[in-house]
Design a protein around this motif. Structure first.
Motif, PDB file in Angstrom:
ATOM      1  N   SER A  91       0.831  -1.210   0.000  1.00 19.03           N
ATOM      2  CA  SER A  91       0.000   0.000   0.000  1.00 19.03           C
ATOM      3  C   SER A  91       0.861   1.254   0.000  1.00 19.03           C
ATOM      4  O   SER A  91       1.355   1.666  -1.052  1.00 19.03           O
ATOM      5  N   GLN A  94       3.377   4.080   5.919  1.00 22.04           N
ATOM      6  CA  GLN A  94       2.398   4.095   7.002  1.00 22.04           C
ATOM      7  C   GLN A  94       2.848   4.881   8.220  1.00 22.04           C
ATOM      8  O   GLN A  94       2.031   5.518   8.879  1.00 22.04           O
ATOM      9  N   THR A 141     -12.044  -1.651  13.999  1.00 21.94           N
ATOM     10  CA  THR A 141     -11.835  -1.348  12.580  1.00 21.94           C
ATOM     11  C   THR A 141     -12.632  -0.127  12.145  1.00 21.94           C
ATOM     12  O   THR A 141     -12.145   0.719  11.383  1.00 21.94           O
ATOM     13  N   CYS A 146      -9.482   2.121  10.629  1.00 23.92           N
ATOM     14  CA  CYS A 146      -8.756   1.024   9.975  1.00 23.92           C
ATOM     15  C   CYS A 146      -9.299   0.715   8.590  1.00 23.92           C
ATOM     16  O   CYS A 146      -8.647  -0.013   7.829  1.00 23.92           O
ATOM     17  N   GLY A 147     -10.509   1.208   8.263  1.00 26.20           N
ATOM     18  CA  GLY A 147     -10.936   1.017   6.890  1.00 26.20           C
ATOM     19  C   GLY A 147     -12.410   0.819   6.621  1.00 26.20           C
ATOM     20  O   GLY A 147     -12.853   0.968   5.486  1.00 26.20           O
ATOM     21  N   SER A 148     -13.239   0.486   7.632  1.00 27.02           N
ATOM     22  CA  SER A 148     -14.633   0.172   7.331  1.00 27.02           C
ATOM     23  C   SER A 148     -15.572   1.372   7.429  1.00 27.02           C
ATOM     24  O   SER A 148     -16.756   1.245   7.119  1.00 27.02           O
ATOM     25  N   VAL A 154      -9.827   4.390   4.311  1.00 26.25           N
ATOM     26  CA  VAL A 154      -8.818   3.430   4.778  1.00 26.25           C
ATOM     27  C   VAL A 154      -7.588   4.191   5.256  1.00 26.25           C
ATOM     28  O   VAL A 154      -6.805   4.702   4.451  1.00 26.25           O
ATOM     29  N   GLN A 155      -7.415   4.273   6.578  1.00 24.83           N
ATOM     30  CA  GLN A 155      -6.287   4.999   7.160  1.00 24.83           C
ATOM     31  C   GLN A 155      -5.394   4.102   8.008  1.00 24.83           C
ATOM     32  O   GLN A 155      -4.465   4.590   8.660  1.00 24.83           O
ATOM     33  N   TYR A 156      -5.676   2.810   8.045  1.00 30.87           N
ATOM     34  CA  TYR A 156      -4.850   1.836   8.766  1.00 30.87           C
ATOM     35  C   TYR A 156      -4.685   2.178  10.242  1.00 30.87           C
ATOM     36  O   TYR A 156      -3.692   1.810  10.868  1.00 30.87           O
TER      37      TYR A 156
END
Length: 358
Positions: A91, A94, A141, A146-148, A154-156
Protein backbone atom coordinates in the motif's frame (compact mmCIF):
# COMPACT_ATOMS: atom_id res chain seq x y z
CA UNK A 1 -1.71 11.40 -4.18
CA UNK A 2 -0.97 8.62 -1.73
CA UNK A 3 1.34 6.82 -4.16
CA UNK A 4 3.29 9.97 -5.08
CA UNK A 5 3.69 10.91 -1.42
CA UNK A 6 4.76 7.36 -0.59
CA UNK A 7 7.37 7.35 -3.35
CA UNK A 8 8.67 10.78 -2.32
CA UNK A 9 9.13 9.78 1.31
CA UNK A 10 10.72 6.44 0.39
CA UNK A 11 13.09 8.21 -2.04
CA UNK A 12 14.02 10.77 0.60
CA UNK A 13 14.88 8.02 3.08
CA UNK A 14 16.98 6.14 0.51
CA UNK A 15 18.83 9.33 -0.48
CA UNK A 16 19.55 10.02 3.17
CA UNK A 17 20.98 6.52 3.62
CA UNK A 18 23.10 6.80 0.47
CA UNK A 19 24.33 10.26 1.47
CA UNK A 20 25.31 9.01 4.90
CA UNK A 21 27.12 6.04 3.37
CA UNK A 22 29.00 8.29 0.95
CA UNK A 23 29.98 10.64 3.75
CA UNK A 24 31.29 7.74 5.80
CA UNK A 25 33.35 6.60 2.87
CA UNK A 26 35.33 9.87 3.02
CA UNK A 27 36.24 9.37 6.64
CA UNK A 28 39.34 7.54 7.79
CA UNK A 29 37.34 5.85 10.52
CA UNK A 30 34.93 4.04 8.20
CA UNK A 31 34.87 0.84 10.22
CA UNK A 32 34.14 2.67 13.48
CA UNK A 33 31.30 4.65 11.90
CA UNK A 34 29.79 1.56 10.29
CA UNK A 35 30.00 -0.28 13.59
CA UNK A 36 28.27 2.55 15.42
CA UNK A 37 25.61 2.76 12.72
CA UNK A 38 24.87 -0.98 12.90
CA UNK A 39 24.52 -0.76 16.67
CA UNK A 40 22.05 2.12 16.50
CA UNK A 41 19.73 0.86 13.72
CA UNK A 42 17.23 -1.99 14.09
CA UNK A 43 15.50 -3.59 11.10
CA UNK A 44 12.12 -5.33 11.13
CA UNK A 45 9.77 -6.85 8.60
CA UNK A 46 6.88 -9.25 8.13
CA UNK A 47 4.55 -10.64 5.51
CA UNK A 48 1.07 -12.12 5.88
CA UNK A 49 -0.73 -13.93 3.09
CA UNK A 50 -2.87 -16.95 2.39
CA UNK A 51 -6.13 -18.26 0.96
CA UNK A 52 -9.72 -17.20 1.69
CA UNK A 53 -12.93 -19.00 0.73
CA UNK A 54 -16.01 -16.80 1.30
CA UNK A 55 -19.73 -17.56 0.91
CA UNK A 56 -21.75 -14.32 0.91
CA UNK A 57 -25.08 -13.45 -0.64
CA UNK A 58 -25.29 -16.84 -2.34
CA UNK A 59 -21.94 -16.39 -4.06
CA UNK A 60 -18.68 -18.25 -3.42
CA UNK A 61 -15.38 -16.40 -3.70
CA UNK A 62 -12.12 -18.38 -3.44
CA UNK A 63 -8.95 -16.29 -3.68
CA UNK A 64 -5.30 -16.15 -2.72
CA UNK A 65 -4.43 -12.93 -0.93
CA UNK A 66 -1.26 -11.12 0.13
CA UNK A 67 -2.48 -8.88 2.94
CA UNK A 68 0.61 -7.15 4.26
CA UNK A 69 4.31 -6.84 3.44
CA UNK A 70 5.85 -4.35 5.84
CA UNK A 71 9.38 -3.21 6.49
CA UNK A 72 10.49 -0.71 9.10
CA UNK A 73 13.69 0.64 10.59
CA UNK A 74 14.19 2.51 13.82
CA UNK A 75 17.36 4.46 14.57
CA UNK A 76 18.56 5.36 18.05
CA UNK A 77 20.13 8.72 17.26
CA UNK A 78 21.07 9.43 20.89
CA UNK A 79 20.21 7.74 24.18
CA UNK A 80 16.98 9.81 24.27
CA UNK A 81 16.27 10.62 20.62
CA UNK A 82 15.04 8.06 18.05
CA UNK A 83 13.38 7.88 14.62
CA UNK A 84 11.19 5.26 12.91
CA UNK A 85 10.19 4.76 9.27
CA UNK A 86 7.65 2.10 8.15
CA UNK A 87 6.55 1.21 4.63
CA UNK A 88 3.88 -1.26 3.53
CA UNK A 89 4.88 -2.55 0.10
CA UNK A 90 1.28 -3.56 -0.60
CA UNK A 91 0.00 0.00 0.00
CA UNK A 92 1.74 3.17 1.23
CA UNK A 93 4.18 4.67 3.71
CA UNK A 94 2.40 4.10 7.00
CA UNK A 95 4.58 5.53 9.74
CA UNK A 96 7.38 8.03 10.15
CA UNK A 97 7.98 9.70 13.47
CA UNK A 98 10.58 10.85 15.92
CA UNK A 99 10.59 10.31 19.70
CA UNK A 100 12.41 12.34 22.33
CA UNK A 101 12.52 11.15 25.95
CA UNK A 102 12.81 14.06 28.38
CA UNK A 103 13.47 12.03 31.53
CA UNK A 104 16.04 9.40 32.48
CA UNK A 105 13.21 6.94 33.09
CA UNK A 106 10.18 6.42 30.83
CA UNK A 107 7.96 9.01 32.52
CA UNK A 108 7.82 11.56 29.66
CA UNK A 109 8.36 11.09 25.92
CA UNK A 110 7.16 13.25 23.02
CA UNK A 111 6.39 11.82 19.57
CA UNK A 112 5.92 13.86 16.39
CA UNK A 113 4.95 12.50 12.99
CA UNK A 114 2.60 9.84 11.59
CA UNK A 115 1.75 6.86 13.79
CA UNK A 116 -1.06 4.66 15.11
CA UNK A 117 -3.61 6.52 17.19
CA UNK A 118 -4.06 5.32 20.77
CA UNK A 119 -7.82 4.73 20.56
CA UNK A 120 -8.97 1.26 21.71
CA UNK A 121 -7.02 -1.60 23.21
CA UNK A 122 -6.35 -3.34 19.88
CA UNK A 123 -5.44 -0.58 17.42
CA UNK A 124 -1.88 0.07 18.69
CA UNK A 125 -1.10 -3.68 18.56
CA UNK A 126 0.74 -5.25 15.64
CA UNK A 127 -1.23 -7.61 13.34
CA UNK A 128 1.52 -10.16 14.00
CA UNK A 129 0.32 -10.42 17.62
CA UNK A 130 -3.43 -10.64 16.90
CA UNK A 131 -5.25 -13.96 17.06
CA UNK A 132 -7.72 -13.31 14.22
CA UNK A 133 -6.60 -13.52 10.59
CA UNK A 134 -8.78 -10.53 9.73
CA UNK A 135 -6.99 -8.86 12.67
CA UNK A 136 -9.07 -6.33 14.60
CA UNK A 137 -12.65 -6.44 15.86
CA UNK A 138 -15.43 -4.77 13.88
CA UNK A 139 -15.72 -1.92 16.38
CA UNK A 140 -12.00 -1.19 16.38
CA UNK A 141 -11.84 -1.35 12.58
CA UNK A 142 -14.73 1.10 12.26
CA UNK A 143 -13.99 3.56 15.07
CA UNK A 144 -10.21 3.92 14.74
CA UNK A 145 -10.05 4.46 10.97
CA UNK A 146 -8.76 1.02 9.98
CA UNK A 147 -10.94 1.02 6.89
CA UNK A 148 -14.63 0.17 7.33
CA UNK A 149 -15.91 3.74 7.92
CA UNK A 150 -16.49 5.38 4.49
CA UNK A 151 -16.54 8.87 6.06
CA UNK A 152 -12.87 8.49 7.02
CA UNK A 153 -11.69 5.91 4.50
CA UNK A 154 -8.82 3.43 4.78
CA UNK A 155 -6.29 5.00 7.16
CA UNK A 156 -4.85 1.84 8.77
CA UNK A 157 -5.62 3.25 12.23
CA UNK A 158 -2.97 5.96 11.75
CA UNK A 159 -2.84 9.74 11.65
CA UNK A 160 -0.53 12.75 11.66
CA UNK A 161 0.02 14.51 14.96
CA UNK A 162 1.78 14.90 18.29
CA UNK A 163 1.78 12.50 21.24
CA UNK A 164 2.95 12.81 24.85
CA UNK A 165 3.26 9.51 26.69
CA UNK A 166 5.03 7.78 29.54
CA UNK A 167 4.80 5.28 32.37
CA UNK A 168 5.25 5.40 36.14
CA UNK A 169 4.95 3.15 39.21
CA UNK A 170 7.45 0.63 37.82
CA UNK A 171 5.47 0.28 34.62
CA UNK A 172 2.11 -0.33 36.29
CA UNK A 173 0.60 2.95 35.05
CA UNK A 174 0.92 4.23 31.48
CA UNK A 175 -0.64 7.34 29.93
CA UNK A 176 -0.88 8.84 26.45
CA UNK A 177 -2.25 12.18 25.20
CA UNK A 178 -2.49 12.89 21.46
CA UNK A 179 -3.50 15.79 19.24
CA UNK A 180 -4.10 14.59 15.67
CA UNK A 181 -5.27 15.97 12.33
CA UNK A 182 -8.10 13.45 12.32
CA UNK A 183 -7.84 12.98 8.54
CA UNK A 184 -5.63 9.90 8.33
CA UNK A 185 -2.31 9.04 6.75
CA UNK A 186 -0.32 11.23 4.35
CA UNK A 187 -2.98 13.97 4.38
CA UNK A 188 -3.41 17.52 5.58
CA UNK A 189 -6.32 18.26 7.90
CA UNK A 190 -9.69 18.60 6.16
CA UNK A 191 -10.96 21.26 8.57
CA UNK A 192 -9.71 23.68 11.23
CA UNK A 193 -10.43 21.32 14.12
CA UNK A 194 -8.06 18.80 15.74
CA UNK A 195 -8.85 15.44 17.33
CA UNK A 196 -7.77 14.80 20.92
CA UNK A 197 -7.17 11.24 22.11
CA UNK A 198 -6.42 10.04 25.64
CA UNK A 199 -5.28 6.60 26.77
CA UNK A 200 -4.75 5.19 30.26
CA UNK A 201 -3.40 1.72 31.09
CA UNK A 202 -3.12 0.13 34.53
CA UNK A 203 -1.48 -3.20 35.40
CA UNK A 204 -2.68 -4.15 38.91
CA UNK A 205 -1.19 -7.66 38.84
CA UNK A 206 1.17 -9.61 36.62
CA UNK A 207 -0.39 -10.47 33.27
CA UNK A 208 -3.42 -8.15 33.55
CA UNK A 209 -3.70 -4.81 31.76
CA UNK A 210 -6.77 -2.56 32.08
CA UNK A 211 -7.21 0.03 29.31
CA UNK A 212 -9.49 3.05 28.91
CA UNK A 213 -9.36 5.36 25.87
CA UNK A 214 -11.36 8.30 24.53
CA UNK A 215 -11.49 10.72 21.61
CA UNK A 216 -13.16 14.08 20.96
CA UNK A 217 -12.97 15.91 17.65
CA UNK A 218 -14.57 16.82 14.36
CA UNK A 219 -14.27 14.76 11.21
CA UNK A 220 -14.29 15.86 7.58
CA UNK A 221 -16.16 13.33 5.42
CA UNK A 222 -14.31 12.16 2.30
CA UNK A 223 -17.33 10.17 1.00
CA UNK A 224 -20.95 9.32 1.77
CA UNK A 225 -21.69 6.43 4.11
CA UNK A 226 -24.56 3.97 4.18
CA UNK A 227 -23.99 3.70 7.95
CA UNK A 228 -24.64 7.43 8.44
CA UNK A 229 -26.88 8.87 5.69
CA UNK A 230 -27.22 12.27 7.44
CA UNK A 231 -23.54 13.11 6.81
CA UNK A 232 -22.41 13.80 3.25
CA UNK A 233 -19.08 14.08 1.46
CA UNK A 234 -17.36 17.34 2.41
CA UNK A 235 -19.33 17.81 5.65
CA UNK A 236 -17.66 18.51 8.98
CA UNK A 237 -19.23 16.51 11.80
CA UNK A 238 -18.82 15.69 15.48
CA UNK A 239 -16.69 12.55 15.98
CA UNK A 240 -16.35 11.25 19.56
CA UNK A 241 -15.40 7.80 20.90
CA UNK A 242 -14.66 5.96 24.15
CA UNK A 243 -13.62 2.42 25.06
CA UNK A 244 -12.82 0.28 28.12
CA UNK A 245 -11.07 -3.07 27.90
CA UNK A 246 -8.77 -5.66 29.42
CA UNK A 247 -5.91 -7.88 28.33
CA UNK A 248 -4.85 -10.96 30.32
CA UNK A 249 -1.89 -13.22 29.56
CA UNK A 250 -0.85 -16.38 31.41
CA UNK A 251 0.71 -19.76 30.73
CA UNK A 252 -2.75 -21.36 30.60
CA UNK A 253 -4.52 -18.94 28.24
CA UNK A 254 -4.55 -15.43 26.76
CA UNK A 255 -7.69 -13.29 26.54
CA UNK A 256 -8.64 -9.71 25.77
CA UNK A 257 -11.94 -7.89 25.39
CA UNK A 258 -13.39 -4.42 25.08
CA UNK A 259 -16.54 -2.30 25.02
CA UNK A 260 -16.59 0.50 22.41
CA UNK A 261 -18.94 3.36 21.61
CA UNK A 262 -18.86 6.14 19.01
CA UNK A 263 -20.83 9.23 18.08
CA UNK A 264 -20.70 10.54 14.50
CA UNK A 265 -23.02 13.50 14.13
CA UNK A 266 -26.32 12.24 15.57
CA UNK A 267 -25.59 8.55 14.95
CA UNK A 268 -24.45 6.26 17.76
CA UNK A 269 -22.47 3.05 17.23
CA UNK A 270 -21.52 0.59 19.93
CA UNK A 271 -20.21 -2.93 20.39
CA UNK A 272 -18.10 -5.36 22.36
CA UNK A 273 -15.83 -8.33 21.73
CA UNK A 274 -13.81 -10.98 23.54
CA UNK A 275 -10.96 -12.94 21.93
CA UNK A 276 -8.72 -15.65 23.34
CA UNK A 277 -6.16 -18.34 22.67
CA UNK A 278 -5.47 -21.57 24.58
CA UNK A 279 -2.24 -23.60 24.15
CA UNK A 280 -2.90 -27.30 23.48
CA UNK A 281 0.59 -28.45 22.48
CA UNK A 282 4.05 -27.21 21.67
CA UNK A 283 3.48 -24.11 19.52
CA UNK A 284 -0.18 -25.02 18.90
CA UNK A 285 -3.09 -22.83 20.08
CA UNK A 286 -6.86 -22.96 19.72
CA UNK A 287 -8.30 -19.52 18.89
CA UNK A 288 -11.81 -18.21 19.46
CA UNK A 289 -13.60 -14.87 19.31
CA UNK A 290 -17.09 -13.39 19.64
CA UNK A 291 -17.68 -9.89 18.32
CA UNK A 292 -20.81 -7.71 18.29
CA UNK A 293 -21.06 -4.26 16.73
CA UNK A 294 -23.96 -2.00 15.76
CA UNK A 295 -22.86 0.52 13.15
CA UNK A 296 -25.93 2.73 13.72
CA UNK A 297 -28.24 1.94 16.63
CA UNK A 298 -31.07 4.06 15.16
CA UNK A 299 -31.09 2.05 11.91
CA UNK A 300 -30.62 -1.40 13.44
CA UNK A 301 -27.30 -2.10 11.74
CA UNK A 302 -26.20 -4.80 14.16
CA UNK A 303 -23.69 -7.49 13.26
CA UNK A 304 -22.51 -10.60 15.12
CA UNK A 305 -19.21 -12.27 14.26
CA UNK A 306 -17.74 -15.53 15.57
CA UNK A 307 -14.30 -17.01 14.90
CA UNK A 308 -12.95 -20.50 15.65
CA UNK A 309 -9.58 -21.81 14.56
CA UNK A 310 -6.10 -23.11 15.26
CA UNK A 311 -2.62 -21.67 14.83
CA UNK A 312 0.86 -23.15 14.94
CA UNK A 313 3.93 -21.08 15.87
CA UNK A 314 6.71 -22.89 14.01
CA UNK A 315 9.47 -20.33 14.69
CA UNK A 316 9.41 -17.40 17.13
CA UNK A 317 6.96 -14.88 15.55
CA UNK A 318 6.23 -17.07 12.51
CA UNK A 319 3.00 -19.09 12.29
CA UNK A 320 0.36 -20.73 10.13
CA UNK A 321 -3.35 -20.15 10.88
CA UNK A 322 -6.62 -21.78 9.89
CA UNK A 323 -9.96 -20.21 10.91
CA UNK A 324 -13.69 -20.32 10.28
CA UNK A 325 -15.47 -16.95 10.40
CA UNK A 326 -19.22 -16.34 10.61
CA UNK A 327 -20.92 -12.93 10.22
CA UNK A 328 -24.64 -12.30 10.60
CA UNK A 329 -24.70 -9.21 8.36
CA UNK A 330 -22.70 -7.63 5.54
CA UNK A 331 -22.74 -4.80 3.00
CA UNK A 332 -23.55 -5.51 -0.63
CA UNK A 333 -24.08 -3.03 -3.48
CA UNK A 334 -24.43 -0.14 -1.06
CA UNK A 335 -26.92 -1.91 1.19
CA UNK A 336 -26.68 -3.32 4.71
CA UNK A 337 -27.94 -6.90 4.56
CA UNK A 338 -28.87 -9.18 7.46
CA UNK A 339 -27.79 -12.56 6.22
CA UNK A 340 -25.24 -15.30 6.77
CA UNK A 341 -21.66 -14.72 5.63
CA UNK A 342 -19.28 -17.69 5.99
CA UNK A 343 -15.54 -17.77 5.39
CA UNK A 344 -12.67 -20.21 5.75
CA UNK A 345 -9.29 -18.47 6.03
CA UNK A 346 -5.75 -19.82 5.93
CA UNK A 347 -2.71 -17.64 6.46
CA UNK A 348 1.06 -17.84 6.88
CA UNK A 349 3.00 -15.19 8.76
CA UNK A 350 6.75 -14.64 8.45
CA UNK A 351 8.51 -12.03 10.58
CA UNK A 352 12.09 -11.02 11.34
CA UNK A 353 13.67 -8.57 13.79
CA UNK A 354 17.34 -7.65 13.49
CA UNK A 355 19.33 -5.74 16.10
CA UNK A 356 23.07 -6.14 16.53
CA UNK A 357 23.97 -7.37 20.00
CA UNK A 358 26.19 -5.00 21.89
Amino acid sequence: MHQSFSKSVTLAVLLAVFSSTAAMGQDNNDSDLLKELSERIQLHGYAQGGFNYTHKGGEDTPTFELKRVLFWANAQITDRWSFLFMHDFSSVVQEFYTDYRFTRNKALTVRLGQFKNGLSLENPLSPTAMEAIDVYSEGVTYLTGCGSDPLLGVQYGRDLGLSIFGETNNGKLRYELEVMNGQGINKKDGNKEKDFIGRLEYRPVKGLNLVATGQIGRGHAIANSLYNPDIHEGDNYKRNRWTVGFDYKSAGFNMHGEYLEGKDGCATSRGAYVTGAVPVGKGVELVGSYDFFNFNTSLGMDQHKAIAGVQYWFYKKCRVQLQYVYKSAYTQEGQFVHGANHAIMAQMQIRFDYAKKK
